[in-house]
Design a protein around this motif. Structure first.
Motif, PDB file in Angstrom:
ATOM      1  N   THR A 137       0.456  -3.087  -8.212  1.00  0.00           N
ATOM      2  CA  THR A 137      -0.801  -3.080  -7.454  1.00  0.00           C
ATOM      3  C   THR A 137      -0.600  -3.606  -6.030  1.00  0.00           C
ATOM      4  O   THR A 137      -1.156  -3.054  -5.092  1.00  0.00           O
ATOM      5  CB  THR A 137      -1.916  -3.875  -8.165  1.00  0.00           C
ATOM      6  N   LEU A 138       0.205  -4.643  -5.869  1.00  0.00           N
ATOM      7  CA  LEU A 138       0.465  -5.159  -4.530  1.00  0.00           C
ATOM      8  C   LEU A 138       1.243  -4.147  -3.692  1.00  0.00           C
ATOM      9  O   LEU A 138       0.903  -3.877  -2.548  1.00  0.00           O
ATOM     10  CB  LEU A 138       1.222  -6.487  -4.592  1.00  0.00           C
ATOM     11  N   PHE A 139       2.264  -3.563  -4.269  1.00  0.00           N
ATOM     12  CA  PHE A 139       3.089  -2.642  -3.506  1.00  0.00           C
ATOM     13  C   PHE A 139       2.349  -1.344  -3.207  1.00  0.00           C
ATOM     14  O   PHE A 139       2.587  -0.724  -2.173  1.00  0.00           O
ATOM     15  CB  PHE A 139       4.419  -2.412  -4.219  1.00  0.00           C
ATOM     16  N   ILE A 140       1.440  -0.925  -4.077  1.00  0.00           N
ATOM     17  CA  ILE A 140       0.584   0.221  -3.758  1.00  0.00           C
ATOM     18  C   ILE A 140      -0.250  -0.113  -2.524  1.00  0.00           C
ATOM     19  O   ILE A 140      -0.362   0.698  -1.602  1.00  0.00           O
ATOM     20  CB  ILE A 140      -0.309   0.614  -4.947  1.00  0.00           C
ATOM     21  N   ALA A 141      -0.828  -1.308  -2.502  1.00  0.00           N
ATOM     22  CA  ALA A 141      -1.643  -1.719  -1.350  1.00  0.00           C
ATOM     23  C   ALA A 141      -0.820  -1.714  -0.065  1.00  0.00           C
ATOM     24  O   ALA A 141      -1.336  -1.397   1.008  1.00  0.00           O
ATOM     25  CB  ALA A 141      -2.247  -3.099  -1.591  1.00  0.00           C
ATOM     26  N   MET A 142       0.457  -2.044  -0.162  1.00  0.00           N
ATOM     27  CA  MET A 142       1.287  -2.118   1.034  1.00  0.00           C
ATOM     28  C   MET A 142       1.882  -0.775   1.442  1.00  0.00           C
ATOM     29  O   MET A 142       2.000  -0.507   2.634  1.00  0.00           O
ATOM     30  CB  MET A 142       2.427  -3.122   0.820  1.00  0.00           C
ATOM     31  N   PHE A 143       2.261   0.056   0.469  1.00  0.00           N
ATOM     32  CA  PHE A 143       3.096   1.209   0.799  1.00  0.00           C
ATOM     33  C   PHE A 143       2.526   2.577   0.462  1.00  0.00           C
ATOM     34  O   PHE A 143       3.059   3.587   0.921  1.00  0.00           O
ATOM     35  CB  PHE A 143       4.467   1.068   0.127  1.00  0.00           C
ATOM     36  N   GLU A 144       1.467   2.654  -0.305  1.00  0.00           N
ATOM     37  CA  GLU A 144       0.936   3.965  -0.678  1.00  0.00           C
ATOM     38  C   GLU A 144       0.526   4.776   0.552  1.00  0.00           C
ATOM     39  O   GLU A 144       0.685   5.991   0.595  1.00  0.00           O
ATOM     40  CB  GLU A 144      -0.245   3.815  -1.633  1.00  0.00           C
ATOM     41  N   ARG A 145       0.029   4.094   1.571  1.00  0.00           N
ATOM     42  CA  ARG A 145      -0.417   4.786   2.797  1.00  0.00           C
ATOM     43  C   ARG A 145       0.703   5.547   3.493  1.00  0.00           C
ATOM     44  O   ARG A 145       0.453   6.423   4.297  1.00  0.00           O
ATOM     45  CB  ARG A 145      -1.037   3.780   3.759  1.00  0.00           C
ATOM     46  N   ASP A 146       1.949   5.193   3.196  1.00  0.00           N
ATOM     47  CA  ASP A 146       3.087   5.845   3.823  1.00  0.00           C
ATOM     48  C   ASP A 146       3.544   7.096   3.075  1.00  0.00           C
ATOM     49  O   ASP A 146       4.513   7.736   3.490  1.00  0.00           O
ATOM     50  CB  ASP A 146       4.275   4.877   3.902  1.00  0.00           C
ATOM     51  N   HIS A 147       2.853   7.423   1.977  1.00  0.00           N
ATOM     52  CA  HIS A 147       3.273   8.516   1.104  1.00  0.00           C
ATOM     53  C   HIS A 147       2.086   9.409   0.759  1.00  0.00           C
ATOM     54  O   HIS A 147       0.938   9.027   0.960  1.00  0.00           O
ATOM     55  CB  HIS A 147       3.871   7.965  -0.192  1.00  0.00           C
TER      56      HIS A 147
END
Length: 119
Positions: A84-94
């Motif tokens: 959940t944390l990494f989605i918040a940080m990196f999903e926008r880049d994909h």
């Protein structure tokens, strides 16, 4: 090693949009600040009560600084907290679900029995 402290870091950072951005942009500085200022605060306590003994190991610091969710999982950090944390940080880049698929692919070499993630 403290699974509790790893999970506490992931949990508290994920719940604060400003900390999410800070951790994305400056992981080393965020880990250092969080360990010094937040690690020993009593979770969900409104007073200034603190413990005095919690700290990351160097391996934990490195995995957090490098956003290494595979190593964090192998250390016992809960995968839902890292995801959940990494989605918040990196999903926008994909694109849609690309990050989640890459997250899973990076861990596909890990076989049963999985690390203990009980809290």
């Amino acid at each position: 090693m403290s699974r509790y402290l790893l999970d506490k870091f992931l949990y508290t950072v994920d719940r604060d949009p400003e900390l999410v951005e800070r951790y994305r942009e400056d992981p080393a500085g965020t880990v250092e600040w969080w360990e010094a200022e937040m690690a020993n605060r009593i979770l969900n306590c409104t007073s200034d009560e603190r413990s005095t003994w919690l700290e990351f190991t160097e391996d934990e610091r490195r995995a957090l600084r490098e956003h290494d969710h595979v190593t964090l999982f192998q250390m016992g950090a809960h995968p839902f907290l890292t995801l959940t944390l990494f989605i918040a940080m990196f999903e926008r880049d994909h694109g849609p679900l690309e990050y989640q698929k890459a997250y899973g692919k990076a861990m596909e070499h890990i076989t049963l029995p999985y690390p203990d993630i009980t809290t």
